[in-house]
Design an enzyme around this catalytic site. Structure first.
Site, PDB file in Angstrom:
ATOM      1  CG  ASP A  13      -1.701  -1.301   0.961  1.00 45.84           C
ATOM      2  OD1 ASP A  13      -1.821  -1.567  -0.133  1.00 45.84           O
ATOM      3  OD2 ASP A  13      -2.411  -1.427   2.301  1.00 45.84           O
ATOM      4  CD  GLU A  14       4.730  -0.548  -0.481  1.00 44.09           C
ATOM      5  OE1 GLU A  14       3.595  -0.733  -1.165  1.00 44.09           O
ATOM      6  OE2 GLU A  14       5.312  -1.209   0.166  1.00 44.09           O
ATOM      7  CE  LYS A  16       2.307  -2.677  -4.440  1.00 45.31           C
ATOM      8  NZ  LYS A  16       2.160  -2.537  -2.716  1.00 45.31           N
ATOM      9  N   GLY A  40      -4.659  -4.460  -3.524  1.00 46.49           N
ATOM     10  CA  GLY A  40      -5.261  -3.386  -3.675  1.00 46.49           C
ATOM     11  C   GLY A  40      -4.741  -2.494  -4.870  1.00 46.49           C
ATOM     12  CG  HIS A  41      -1.678  -1.762  -7.238  1.00 49.38           C
ATOM     13  ND1 HIS A  41      -1.148  -2.494  -7.951  1.00 49.38           N
ATOM     14  CD2 HIS A  41      -2.097  -2.999  -6.061  1.00 49.38           C
ATOM     15  CE1 HIS A  41      -0.776  -3.626  -7.744  1.00 49.38           C
ATOM     16  NE2 HIS A  41      -0.324  -3.363  -5.717  1.00 49.38           N
ATOM     17  CD  GLN A 225       1.008  -8.475  -2.545  1.00 44.07           C
ATOM     18  OE1 GLN A 225       1.707  -9.014  -3.387  1.00 44.07           O
ATOM     19  NE2 GLN A 225       0.054  -8.673  -2.986  1.00 44.07           N
ATOM     20  CE  LYS A 332      -1.413   7.630   1.425  1.00 48.03           C
ATOM     21  NZ  LYS A 332      -2.322   6.722   2.164  1.00 48.03           N
ATOM     22  N   GLY A 416      -0.457  13.632  -3.112  1.00 45.93           N
ATOM     23  CA  GLY A 416      -1.473  13.824  -3.235  1.00 45.93           C
ATOM     24  C   GLY A 416      -2.248  12.572  -4.300  1.00 45.93           C
TER      25      GLY A 416
END
Ligand code: GDP
Ligand code: IMO
Ligand code: MG
Length: 434
Positions: A13-14, A16, A40-41, A225, A332, A416
């Site tokens: 969840d970086e 990607k 989940g991208h 991942q 982020k 963002g």
């Protein structure tokens, strides 16, 4: 011609998906090479939000080819749902735009059931907190050489035989776990429907990639991942069941290691983890809550609240050498605005000793104390900034610290969720080694 691999450098969840979408502009082909719909991208383009679990994040560009590699585990119902959803929004996904490797393993309903049964049988901190999508059991069957592959969708009698064979063993396990057994005929009928629809998409992906490289085309490999969830290099057993490191692009798509030109590591400006397992820099205080709230840290797949903590540079450095990261994308960064102090963990302490790499024993990793470098925070809103020079000096100081601790240049800064909220310092396709 360049081949760029994008991987997560933390626990997933970086961001990607956002970065892959952004870089697709410079690529001809985007290929997913491992994981499944545990991923989940999220992409935000012109204010519209898309979450992809299986379809590569390059799919919004109509003129690019998207591939699902052999290293992926594919739930056909989920893929068809994604295709249908895109069609509803006016985006027709035809076999010209999306292709699936013949060698991709298929997630079956018994994989999902086994995933749930195993998790339910575990208690407390022993739970991995899987996404329940059948990922682990599908990879188990692949390794046991009993898995069903996409190519089997093209041979109905073989598919039937393989389902019957698999269920002999799986139903014995279901009895052990005290859950209902499955009927091979039902599974077969359901999967023949999927097979009929997906057959036109199934082909030899590796040959396509090889030809593309010969033609001098740019290839973007999309990891899922993150490095700390890697089956070998992650915080085992609190990991996923595939190799998530950059090397998996070679095995999971069929690209030789000599043909990879650049590895881009995606790193959140702080750390999150969803599911169980050790997390040295986890915050249990108000600051953790602020980051969770400002970063909207809820899982894109399961909706679970993500655990939040400071950036862990010990772990990041580990990721840099495990993946051979050439450049970092820091995402982020905007979320940290307003914090008086921002911290980066640069060492671990255990029993009075200092450590600069991740202990492989989970007991030790759970017990270690993170040591921090404190930096001054900033109050400015970063979401409208579009150049590095316009970032507040304290924000630049924070970025410089990450760059120095990771000993890796920054390539991209994200301020963002939107595609345009990005500072492209170095284009990976142009910075590639060859
Ligand atoms: P992935 O699995 O690595 O693709 O990441 P996810 O999509 O699961 O989670 C990243 C979340 O952060 C998504 O909701 C993105 O829209 C969002 N996001 C990505 N980059 C940024 C950023 O720079 N700032 C903010 N505020 N949100 C971002
Ligand atoms: P993306 O690609 C974050 C975590 C699960 C669980 C562990 C094992 O969106 O970054 P699994 O279902 O794979 O057997 O679960 O791995 N996990 C992820 N965490 N992002 C992901 O993907 C993840 N995919 C799996 O929460 O802890
Ligand atoms: Mg995600």
């Amino acid at each position: 011609m360049s081949t760029v691999v994008v991987i997560g450098s933390q626990w997933g969840d970086e961001g990607k998906g956002k970065i892959v979408d952004l870089l697709t502009e410079y690529a001809h082909i985007v290929v997913r090479f491992q994981g499944g719909n545990n991923a989940g991208h999220t992409l935000v383009v012109n204010g519209d939000k898309f979450i992809f679990h299986l379809i590569p994040s390059g799919i919004l560009y109509e003129d690019k080819l998207c591939l699902i590699g052999n290293g992926v585990v594919l739930d056909p119902a989920v893929l068809l749902e994604e295709i249908d959803k895109l069609a509803q929004s006016g985006r027709q996904i035809t076999p010209d735009r999306l292709k699936i490797s013949e060698m991709t393993h298929i997630i079956m309903p018994y994989h999902r059931l086994l995933d749930h049964a195993r998790e339910a049988a575990k208690s407390g901190t022993k739970k991995i907190g899987t996404t329940g999508r059948g990922i682990g059991p599908c990879y188990e069957d692949k390794m046991a050489r009993t898995g069903i592959r996409a190519v089997d969708f093209l041979n109905a009698s073989l598919l039937k035989e393989k389902i019957q064979e698999a269920l002999k063993e799986k139903n014995a396990l279901f009895k052990h776990f005290g859950v209902d057994i499955m009927n091979a005929g039902d599974v077969y009928s359901e999967y023949m429907n999927y097979a009929d629809r997906l057959a036109p998409y199934i082909t030899d992906i590796t040959a396509i990639l090889h030809q593309a490289q010969r033609n001098g085309e740019n290839i973007l490999c999309e990891g899922a991942q993150g490095t700390l969830l890697d089956i070998d290099h992650g915080t085992y057993p609190y990991v996923t069941s595939s190799n998530t490191v950059a090397g998996a692009a070679c095995t999971g798509a069929g690209i030789g290691p000599t043909r990879i030109d650049y590895v881009l590591g995606i790193c959140k400006a702080y750390t999150t983890r969803v599911g169980g397992g050790p997390f040295p820099t986890e915050l249990f205080d108000e600051v953790g809550d602020i980051i969770q709230k400002n970063g909207h840290e809820f899982g894109a797949t399961t909706g679970r609240r993500r655990r939040c903590g400071w950036l862990d540079a010990v772990a990041l450095k580990n990721s840099v050498y495990t993946n051979g990261i050439d450049g970092l994308a820091i995402t982020k960064l905007d979320v940290l605005s307003g914090l008086e102090t921002v911290k980066i963990c640069n060492e671990y302490q255990y029993n009075g000793q200092r450590y600069h790499s991740i202990p492989k024993s989970m007991e030790k990793l759970t017990a270690i104390q993170p040591l921090y470098k404190n930096l001054a925070g900033w109050t400015e809103d970063l979401t409208t900034i579009r150049s590095y020079e316009d970032l507040p000096p304290k924000t630049r100081q924070y970025l410089k610290e990450i760059e120095d601790l990771a000993e890796t240049p920054l390539a991209i800064i994200s301020v963002g969720p939107g595609r345009e909220q990005t500072l492209l310092l170095r284009n990976p396709f142009e910075s590639a080694k060859k």
